[in-house]
Design a protein around this motif. Structure first.
Motif, PDB file in Angstrom:
ATOM      1  N   GLU A  22       0.712  -1.423   0.113  1.00 31.00           N
ATOM      2  CA  GLU A  22       0.216  -0.189   0.304  1.00 31.00           C
ATOM      3  C   GLU A  22       0.720   1.148  -0.107  1.00 31.00           C
ATOM      4  O   GLU A  22       1.484   1.491   0.811  1.00 31.00           O
ATOM      5  N   ILE A  23       0.656   2.144  -0.439  1.00 31.99           N
ATOM      6  CA  ILE A  23       1.589   2.950  -0.975  1.00 31.99           C
ATOM      7  C   ILE A  23       0.985   3.969  -0.482  1.00 31.99           C
ATOM      8  O   ILE A  23      -0.854   4.905  -1.360  1.00 31.99           O
ATOM      9  N   LYS A  24       1.621   5.268  -0.097  1.00 31.99           N
ATOM     10  CA  LYS A  24       0.739   6.676   1.146  1.00 31.99           C
ATOM     11  C   LYS A  24       1.667   7.709   0.075  1.00 31.99           C
ATOM     12  O   LYS A  24       2.467   8.269  -0.562  1.00 31.99           O
ATOM     13  N   CYS A  25      -0.135   8.973  -0.879  1.00 28.22           N
ATOM     14  CA  CYS A  25       0.463   9.624  -1.927  1.00 28.22           C
ATOM     15  C   CYS A  25       0.160  11.213  -0.916  1.00 28.22           C
ATOM     16  O   CYS A  25      -1.113  10.789  -0.704  1.00 28.22           O
ATOM     17  N   THR A  26       0.596  12.285  -1.557  1.00 30.64           N
ATOM     18  CA  THR A  26      -0.100  13.213  -0.816  1.00 30.64           C
ATOM     19  C   THR A  26      -0.539  13.674  -2.087  1.00 30.64           C
ATOM     20  O   THR A  26      -0.028  14.269  -2.922  1.00 30.64           O
ATOM     21  N   LYS A  27      -2.080  14.222  -1.676  1.00 35.65           N
ATOM     22  CA  LYS A  27      -2.857  14.795  -3.126  1.00 35.65           C
ATOM     23  C   LYS A  27      -3.019  16.344  -2.266  1.00 35.65           C
ATOM     24  O   LYS A  27      -3.289  16.468  -1.517  1.00 35.65           O
TER      25      LYS A  27
END
Length: 105
Positions: A22-27
């Protein structure tokens, strides 16, 4: 039409039993071309047995990785299927058995 995904994010979760990350990206959120905040987005990624083995060997939670792959609809959920993972940065003070090559494929 091409089905190609390039994704950069932090590893939030690894499940070697199911070959998933699971990858966490900041939008960044904008309103009328003005930044009003950020939102964290969690993206599930399916990897092969070999990629999971190498990722588990060289990466830890919160390491930044790049993923090249494609999109697939699996059980009604849109998933990223990883073809290649590149380690972009890793957290300091972690024990790694690793080598010099930062690509996992």
């Amino acid at each position: 039409m091409y089905n190609l995904v390039t994704l950069v994010g932090r590893i939030n979760f690894m499940n070697p039993a199911c070959n998933t990350l699971e990858i966490k990206c900041t939008k960044t959120l904008y309103e009328n071309d003005v930044k009003v905040g950020t939102e964290e987005v969690y993206i599930p990624v399916i990897v092969s047995d070999l990629i999971m083995k190498r990722t588990k060997q060289y990466c830890n939670i919160n390491d930044v990785i790049g993923i090249k792959g494609y999109l697939k609809n699996q059980d009604g959920r849109l998933m990223v299927m990883a073809e290649k993972i590149t380690i972009l940065s890793f957290t300091r003070g972690t024990n790694r058995k690793g080598g010099d090559d930062n690509e996992v494929s």
